[in-house]
Design a protein around this motif. Structure first.
Motif, PDB file in Angstrom:
ATOM      1  N   ALA A  17      20.878 -31.447  17.533  1.00 19.35           N
ATOM      2  CA  ALA A  17      22.068 -30.652  17.204  1.00 19.35           C
ATOM      3  C   ALA A  17      21.746 -29.394  16.388  1.00 19.35           C
ATOM      4  O   ALA A  17      22.325 -28.332  16.654  1.00 19.35           O
ATOM      5  N   PRO A  18      20.824 -29.455  15.400  1.00 17.32           N
ATOM      6  CA  PRO A  18      20.536 -28.223  14.645  1.00 17.32           C
ATOM      7  C   PRO A  18      20.013 -27.086  15.520  1.00 17.32           C
ATOM      8  O   PRO A  18      20.360 -25.922  15.295  1.00 17.32           O
ATOM      9  N   LEU A  19      19.200 -27.420  16.538  1.00 22.31           N
ATOM     10  CA  LEU A  19      18.702 -26.385  17.455  1.00 22.31           C
ATOM     11  C   LEU A  19      19.853 -25.769  18.237  1.00 22.31           C
ATOM     12  O   LEU A  19      19.918 -24.550  18.416  1.00 22.31           O
ATOM     13  N   TRP A  20      20.765 -26.629  18.726  1.00 20.37           N
ATOM     14  CA  TRP A  20      21.926 -26.130  19.464  1.00 20.37           C
ATOM     15  C   TRP A  20      22.799 -25.254  18.565  1.00 20.37           C
ATOM     16  O   TRP A  20      23.276 -24.199  18.989  1.00 20.37           O
ATOM     17  N   GLU A  21      22.994 -25.710  17.321  1.00 23.11           N
ATOM     18  CA  GLU A  21      23.820 -24.919  16.398  1.00 23.11           C
ATOM     19  C   GLU A  21      23.172 -23.571  16.113  1.00 23.11           C
ATOM     20  O   GLU A  21      23.857 -22.544  16.051  1.00 23.11           O
ATOM     21  N   LEU A  22      21.843 -23.577  15.935  1.00 20.46           N
ATOM     22  CA  LEU A  22      21.134 -22.323  15.693  1.00 20.46           C
ATOM     23  C   LEU A  22      21.314 -21.376  16.875  1.00 20.46           C
ATOM     24  O   LEU A  22      21.617 -20.190  16.707  1.00 20.46           O
ATOM     25  N   LEU A  23      21.158 -21.910  18.101  1.00 14.65           N
ATOM     26  CA  LEU A  23      21.331 -21.085  19.301  1.00 14.65           C
ATOM     27  C   LEU A  23      22.761 -20.563  19.400  1.00 14.65           C
ATOM     28  O   LEU A  23      22.987 -19.367  19.631  1.00 14.65           O
ATOM     29  N   GLU A  24      23.737 -21.445  19.199  1.00 14.24           N
ATOM     30  CA  GLU A  24      25.146 -21.040  19.329  1.00 14.24           C
ATOM     31  C   GLU A  24      25.520 -20.015  18.264  1.00 14.24           C
ATOM     32  O   GLU A  24      26.143 -18.991  18.564  1.00 14.24           O
ATOM     33  N   ASN A  25      25.139 -20.292  17.008  1.00 11.82           N
ATOM     34  CA  ASN A  25      25.510 -19.386  15.917  1.00 11.82           C
ATOM     35  C   ASN A  25      24.853 -18.015  16.080  1.00 11.82           C
ATOM     36  O   ASN A  25      25.484 -16.980  15.845  1.00 11.82           O
ATOM     37  N   THR A  26      23.573 -18.021  16.483  1.00 15.92           N
ATOM     38  CA  THR A  26      22.851 -16.750  16.654  1.00 15.92           C
ATOM     39  C   THR A  26      23.457 -15.951  17.805  1.00 15.92           C
ATOM     40  O   THR A  26      23.687 -14.743  17.683  1.00 15.92           O
ATOM     41  N   THR A  27      23.739 -16.629  18.916  1.00 15.76           N
ATOM     42  CA  THR A  27      24.305 -15.943  20.088  1.00 15.76           C
ATOM     43  C   THR A  27      25.683 -15.369  19.758  1.00 15.76           C
ATOM     44  O   THR A  27      25.979 -14.215  20.078  1.00 15.76           O
ATOM     45  N   GLU A  28      26.520 -16.170  19.104  1.00 14.12           N
ATOM     46  CA  GLU A  28      27.863 -15.695  18.746  1.00 14.12           C
ATOM     47  C   GLU A  28      27.778 -14.502  17.794  1.00 14.12           C
ATOM     48  O   GLU A  28      28.541 -13.539  17.919  1.00 14.12           O
ATOM     49  N   SER A  29      26.843 -14.561  16.864  1.00 14.85           N
ATOM     50  CA  SER A  29      26.676 -13.470  15.901  1.00 14.85           C
ATOM     51  C   SER A  29      26.244 -12.178  16.598  1.00 14.85           C
ATOM     52  O   SER A  29      26.774 -11.090  16.307  1.00 14.85           O
ATOM     53  N   VAL A  30      25.298 -12.289  17.541  1.00 13.65           N
ATOM     54  CA  VAL A  30      24.828 -11.098  18.272  1.00 13.65           C
ATOM     55  C   VAL A  30      25.955 -10.529  19.131  1.00 13.65           C
ATOM     56  O   VAL A  30      26.202  -9.316  19.141  1.00 13.65           O
ATOM     57  N   LEU A  31      26.681 -11.381  19.853  1.00 14.53           N
ATOM     58  CA  LEU A  31      27.792 -10.913  20.685  1.00 14.53           C
ATOM     59  C   LEU A  31      28.848 -10.194  19.838  1.00 14.53           C
ATOM     60  O   LEU A  31      29.356  -9.141  20.218  1.00 14.53           O
ATOM     61  N   LYS A  32      29.149 -10.767  18.672  1.00 10.85           N
ATOM     62  CA  LYS A  32      30.136 -10.161  17.784  1.00 10.85           C
ATOM     63  C   LYS A  32      29.662  -8.792  17.301  1.00 10.85           C
ATOM     64  O   LYS A  32      30.454  -7.855  17.162  1.00 10.85           O
ATOM     65  N   SER A  33      28.347  -8.666  17.068  1.00 10.86           N
ATOM     66  CA  SER A  33      27.818  -7.398  16.549  1.00 10.86           C
ATOM     67  C   SER A  33      27.913  -6.265  17.579  1.00 10.86           C
ATOM     68  O   SER A  33      27.783  -5.096  17.232  1.00 10.86           O
ATOM     69  N   TYR A  34      28.153  -6.616  18.845  1.00  6.67           N
ATOM     70  CA  TYR A  34      28.358  -5.603  19.897  1.00  6.67           C
ATOM     71  C   TYR A  34      29.835  -5.472  20.273  1.00  6.67           C
ATOM     72  O   TYR A  34      30.169  -4.774  21.234  1.00  6.67           O
ATOM     73  N   GLY A  35      30.714  -6.156  19.547  1.00  9.56           N
ATOM     74  CA  GLY A  35      32.149  -6.005  19.801  1.00  9.56           C
ATOM     75  C   GLY A  35      32.699  -6.876  20.903  1.00  9.56           C
ATOM     76  O   GLY A  35      33.773  -6.594  21.451  1.00  9.56           O
ATOM     77  N   TYR A  36      31.998  -7.987  21.257  1.00 11.62           N
ATOM     78  CA  TYR A  36      32.497  -8.882  22.311  1.00 11.62           C
ATOM     79  C   TYR A  36      33.430  -9.925  21.703  1.00 11.62           C
ATOM     80  O   TYR A  36      33.182 -10.443  20.618  1.00 11.62           O
ATOM     81  N   GLN A  37      34.523 -10.230  22.403  1.00 11.76           N
ATOM     82  CA  GLN A  37      35.538 -11.171  21.931  1.00 11.76           C
ATOM     83  C   GLN A  37      35.498 -12.448  22.764  1.00 11.76           C
ATOM     84  O   GLN A  37      35.265 -12.416  23.979  1.00 11.76           O
ATOM     85  N   LYS A  38      35.789 -13.566  22.101  1.00 16.49           N
ATOM     86  CA  LYS A  38      35.690 -14.870  22.769  1.00 16.49           C
ATOM     87  C   LYS A  38      36.885 -15.123  23.687  1.00 16.49           C
ATOM     88  O   LYS A  38      38.020 -14.801  23.351  1.00 16.49           O
ATOM     89  N   ILE A  39      36.599 -15.708  24.857  1.00 15.25           N
ATOM     90  CA  ILE A  39      37.656 -16.172  25.755  1.00 15.25           C
ATOM     91  C   ILE A  39      37.303 -17.593  26.180  1.00 15.25           C
ATOM     92  O   ILE A  39      36.130 -17.908  26.388  1.00 15.25           O
ATOM     93  N   VAL A  40      38.301 -18.472  26.243  1.00 19.29           N
ATOM     94  CA  VAL A  40      38.087 -19.870  26.640  1.00 19.29           C
ATOM     95  C   VAL A  40      38.950 -20.140  27.864  1.00 19.29           C
ATOM     96  O   VAL A  40      40.170 -19.976  27.812  1.00 19.29           O
ATOM     97  N   THR A  41      38.325 -20.530  28.963  1.00 21.86           N
ATOM     98  CA  THR A  41      39.072 -20.835  30.192  1.00 21.86           C
ATOM     99  C   THR A  41      38.908 -22.316  30.523  1.00 21.86           C
ATOM    100  O   THR A  41      37.981 -22.967  30.043  1.00 21.86           O
ATOM    101  N   PRO A  42      39.802 -22.878  31.371  1.00 24.56           N
ATOM    102  CA  PRO A  42      39.721 -24.315  31.683  1.00 24.56           C
ATOM    103  C   PRO A  42      38.438 -24.672  32.448  1.00 24.56           C
ATOM    104  O   PRO A  42      37.880 -23.846  33.172  1.00 24.56           O
ATOM    105  N   ILE A  43      38.033 -25.915  32.280  1.00 24.80           N
ATOM    106  CA  ILE A  43      36.870 -26.428  33.022  1.00 24.80           C
ATOM    107  C   ILE A  43      37.235 -26.627  34.494  1.00 24.80           C
ATOM    108  O   ILE A  43      36.397 -26.488  35.372  1.00 24.80           O
ATOM    109  N   LEU A  44      38.496 -26.942  34.762  1.00 27.44           N
ATOM    110  CA  LEU A  44      38.978 -27.128  36.144  1.00 27.44           C
ATOM    111  C   LEU A  44      39.728 -25.888  36.612  1.00 27.44           C
ATOM    112  O   LEU A  44      40.543 -25.330  35.877  1.00 27.44           O
ATOM    113  N   GLU A  45      39.435 -25.465  37.839  1.00 19.51           N
ATOM    114  CA  GLU A  45      40.179 -24.362  38.469  1.00 19.51           C
ATOM    115  C   GLU A  45      40.499 -24.773  39.903  1.00 19.51           C
ATOM    116  O   GLU A  45      39.933 -25.727  40.440  1.00 19.51           O
TER     117      GLU A  45
END
Length: 448
Positions: free
Chosen positions: A24-52
């Motif tokens: 879990a710590p590796l996953w958290e590190l990856l998720e937190n780092t990725t989210e931080s980098v995306l935010k630093s470029y002005g990207y906003q989060k969107i959540v869509t359903p798993i089923l379409e």
């Protein structure tokens, strides 16, 4: 006679994996780092359903692709007969949401998503039936500058994660008219050498000839290498777009290789395609794939809107992070609370809540099947937790209205042990944790 046979264990579905606390710590590190980098470029989060709706993917990805033909988990909803599919990728759902909620009415949008995707593939290293992706989609931008931004965002992410040996491959697949001319010549070329095609290539010849260029069959490599190259058909605006992208990357010293065989088997891609690849994971070497898909929103019934994006496989990035070395054993908490006796146990709950109110993470020792545990056994647990400090409450401490605070690993002086007034423990710990970790300790914030 009763049957005492133990019930059989139920195991996870093949190719769908548990993420256990050790990882879990590796996953958290990856998720937190990725989210931080995306935010630093002005990207906003969107959540869509798993089923379409199944039709979303059939229309977007193309009915004759391997994904739709063989890999999608599709079923009929028993409640109302709807045809539904577990999403095999993230772009189609994101674009559906952009259109449905008219997200670009007030201008272009930079969006990102993360979550599980599902494909019925044969599981192998780094490729699973349930897998996790991060993706970014920039919708409403026309020029090569946004393509370059996405590539530079990836480069920053690799740097922040400490990942090396990931190289950028780049190509342009032009516009529809250019691809049609190339496709006609490609089919003619393969038909002229039909005796060299394997069964899969023969099947794809008229439905999806570009995918023949992706073949892993060694016997066909020479044939594929001599096939007409799409890059030779690209001119005008497509060529100017590609040259513009390369010039931005050159100016920012981002190395790349133009790979004329880098194509997309999905109909909606156009112009820029790119992949970040590594040799560290064996055959499954692509960790991130992206490209421009200007036609997709119009294919979904919207106004023509340019778009570009990428998706990266989180499992493959985790594998790479493991290759460069596990992080140090993670700390589960700042403080481990040790106690002995009923009075101490009651006070331990009060103190644990006060310490958490100050923004620190606390593990309170609780009884197990083998009992409450001696001080010695509890201190062993405290050491294993990675806590910076153990707080000890026993009968003496309760009688004196104090607590004993012992510095553990990570503290400057591990022989340090202090008796602290019960009401002063929280302030003492906050100061001590900041002292042990520096002034930027992310947890410490008082709640009133």
């Amino acid at each position: 006679m009763s049957d005492n046979k133990k019930p059989e264990k139920i195991l996870a579905v093949k190719g769908m994996n548990d993420i256990l606390p050790a990882d879990a710590p590796l996953w958290e590190l990856l998720e937190n780092t990725t989210e931080s980098v995306l935010k630093s470029y002005g990207y906003q989060k969107i959540v869509t359903p798993i089923l379409e709706e199944t039709g979303l993917f059939a229309r977007a990805i193309g009915a004759v692709t391997d994904i739709v033909e063989k890999e999608m988990y599709s079923f009929t909803d028993s409640m109302n007969g709807d045809l539904l599919t577990l999403r095999p990728e993230g772009t189609a759902g994101t674009v559906r949401a952009v259109l449905e909620h008219n997200l670009v009415y007030d201008g272009p949008k930079r969006l990102w998503y993360k979550g599980p995707m599902f494909r019925h593939e044969r599981p192998q290293r780094g490729r699973y039936r349930q897998f996790f992706q991060f993706g970014a989609e920039a919708v409403g931008f026309t020029g090569p500058d946004i393509d370059a931004e996405l590539i530079m965002l990836c480069r920053r992410l690799w740097d922040d994660l400490g990942l090396e040996n990931i190289r950028l491959e780049l190509n342009s697949i032009g516009d529809a008219a250019e691809r049609l001319r190339h496709r006609a010549d490609l089919i003619a070329y393969f038909e002229a050498h039909s005796e060299l095609l394997d069964a899969e290539a023969t099947r794809r010849l008229h439905s999806n000839p570009l995918r023949i260029l992706d073949t892993k069959n060694p016997a066909m490599q020479d044939l594929v290498n001599k096939a007409p190259k799409l890059l030779d058909y690209i001119a005008g605006e497509s060529l100017a777009h590609f040259e513009g992208l390369k010039s931005i990357l050159d100016h920012n010293n981002i190395p790349y290789v133009v790979n004329p065989r880098l194509v997309r088997g999905i109909d909606y891609y156009n112009r820029t395609v790119f992949e970040w690849v590594t040799d560290a994971l064996g055959a499954q070497g692509t960790v991130c794939a992206g490209g421009r898909y200007d036609p997709l929103i119009e294919m979904f019934g919207g106004k023509a809107t340019p778009a570009v994006g990428f998706a990266m496989g989180m499992e493959r990035l985790i594998e790479l992070m493991k290759e460069v070395g596990e992080p140090n054993e993670p700390s589960l908490c700042d403080v481990y609370l040790v106690h002995q006796g009923d009075g101490a146990r009651m006070q331990a709950f009060v103190l644990a809540e006060r310490i958490r109110d100050a923004g620190l993470d606390v593990i309170l020792h609780c009884a197990t099947a083998s009992g409450a545990g001696s001080f010695k056994a509890q201190m062993k647990k405290a050491d294993g937790s990675g806590a910076s400090f153990a707080v000890i409450l026993g009968e003496d401490e309760v009688a004196n209205h104090t607590a004993t605070v012992k510095a553990m690993r990570g503290a400057a002086d591990q022989s340090q042990q202090s008796s602290v007034g019960f009401d002063a423990v929280v302030d003492y710990l906050v100061d001590a944790v900041i002292g042990a970790h520096g002034h930027d300790h992310e947890h410490v914030h008082y709640h009133h």
